[in-house]
Scaffold this motif. Structure first.
Motif, PDB file in Angstrom:
ATOM      1  N   TRP A 283      73.339 -14.848 -65.345  1.00 52.67           N
ATOM      2  CA  TRP A 283      74.791 -14.834 -65.355  1.00 52.67           C
ATOM      3  C   TRP A 283      75.320 -13.593 -64.656  1.00 52.67           C
ATOM      4  CZ3 TRP A 283      76.821 -19.195 -67.602  1.00 52.67           C
ATOM      5  CH2 TRP A 283      75.919 -19.948 -68.377  1.00 52.67           C
TER       6      TRP A 283
ATOM      7  N   GLN B  92      74.950 -20.888 -74.691  1.00 49.44           N
ATOM      8  CA  GLN B  92      73.514 -20.757 -74.449  1.00 49.44           C
ATOM      9  C   GLN B  92      72.928 -19.568 -75.188  1.00 49.44           C
ATOM     10  OE1 GLN B  92      71.911 -21.228 -70.525  1.00 49.44           O
ATOM     11  NE2 GLN B  92      73.501 -22.660 -69.873  1.00 49.44           N
TER      12      GLN B  92
ATOM     13  N   GLN C  43      65.692 -18.167 -69.170  1.00 48.03           N
ATOM     14  CA  GLN C  43      66.391 -19.424 -69.405  1.00 48.03           C
ATOM     15  C   GLN C  43      67.631 -19.570 -68.520  1.00 48.03           C
ATOM     16  OE1 GLN C  43      67.193 -19.788 -73.585  1.00 48.03           O
ATOM     17  NE2 GLN C  43      65.039 -19.701 -74.172  1.00 48.03           N
ATOM     18  N   SER C  44      68.335 -18.483 -68.279  1.00 48.75           N
ATOM     19  CA  SER C  44      69.543 -18.549 -67.437  1.00 48.75           C
ATOM     20  C   SER C  44      69.937 -17.157 -66.970  1.00 48.75           C
ATOM     21  CB  SER C  44      70.708 -19.202 -68.200  1.00 48.75           C
ATOM     22  OG  SER C  44      70.982 -18.496 -69.398  1.00 48.75           O
TER      23      SER C  44
END
Length: 240
Positions: free
Chosen positions: A27, A183, A24-25
């Protein structure tokens, strides 16, 4: 950013797709271990797991991956870093041998010439805020684990913003702790609603409270953090 894009592609191929998960993401954060050592990490939120990845940005390869099931995360704490009252990481009046200079969220050290008897004490307070993620609220680290700097059974992970956060707009986006937290909470809630962990109550508690780093001397972390040993940097002919 080019190296980070390569890290995303590598992690998608070797970690996410092979495990059948959907990323999803991605970082770029700094992990703070239980001995106050800084470690550069690429953190991936998938539909079922939080991946904490040690990525070598010099050799462009994933070195280590810690997998944390979102279904087992039960608590997230946000707050300032604190130390035990007798910790040398905590500055004391009139005996401070190093002054802390805040640069973004990172801490750099500047020597001063205060004499404190027969002992040379090295210490510095960690500035800024952090995020701590707990995934087993019934488990406490053993005394052996707390005193072992290489322990891998600590049931929480602590993060703060990466030092490059304010260098470019791209880094500002991928190092943003507040958006990462938002998130992560949404991903945990979704994962727990679809696949709750056995014997655990669904839901994650988000608290604002100080984050204790239970160290008392700080010598190892002082040397490592001052020289950025936890980051992928080119050091002469060697990168680590």
């Amino acid at each position: 950013p080019g190296a980070f894009d390569q890290a995303i592609e590598d992690l998608k191929i070797h970690v996410v797709k092979n495990a059948g998960e959907t990323a999803q993401s991605f970082w770029l954060l700094t992990e703070i271990d239980h001995w106050n050592n800084e470690k550069e990490r690429v953190v991936v939120i998938t539909d079922t797991t939080l991946l904490v990845c040690k990525y070598d940005f010099i050799m462009l390869s994933c070195v280590q991956v810690q997998r944390i099931s979102l279904s087992y995360i039960d608590r997230i704490c946000l707050g300032q870093f604190t130390f035990p009252e007798r910790s040398l990481d905590k500055p004391y009046p009139l005996t401070q041998r190093f002054q802390c200079l805040k640069t973004n969220t990172a801490v750099t050290l500047k020597p001063v010439t205060v004499q404190t008897g027969h002992f040379n004490i090295l210490f510095c307070r960690r500035e800024g805020e952090g995020l701590r993620i707990y995934w087993d609220n019934l488990k406490e680290p053993s005394a052996l684990s707390r005193w072992n700097p290489w322990a891998t059974d600590i049931p929480y992970a602590t993060f703060t913003e990466h030092p490059v956060k304010n260098s470019t707009e791209r880094f500002s986006a991928i190092c943003q702790m507040s958006e990462f937290t938002a998130q992560l909470v949404r991903a945990i809630q979704t994962a727990q609603s679809k696949n709750p962990a056995p014997g655990k109550t669904s839901g994650v508690v988000v608290l604002n409270q100080p984050l204790l780093i239970d160290t008392y001397t700080g010598f190892m972390s002082f040397i490592g953090n001052r020289n950025k040993l936890g980051y992928s940097l080119a050091r002469g002919s060697v990168g680590f």
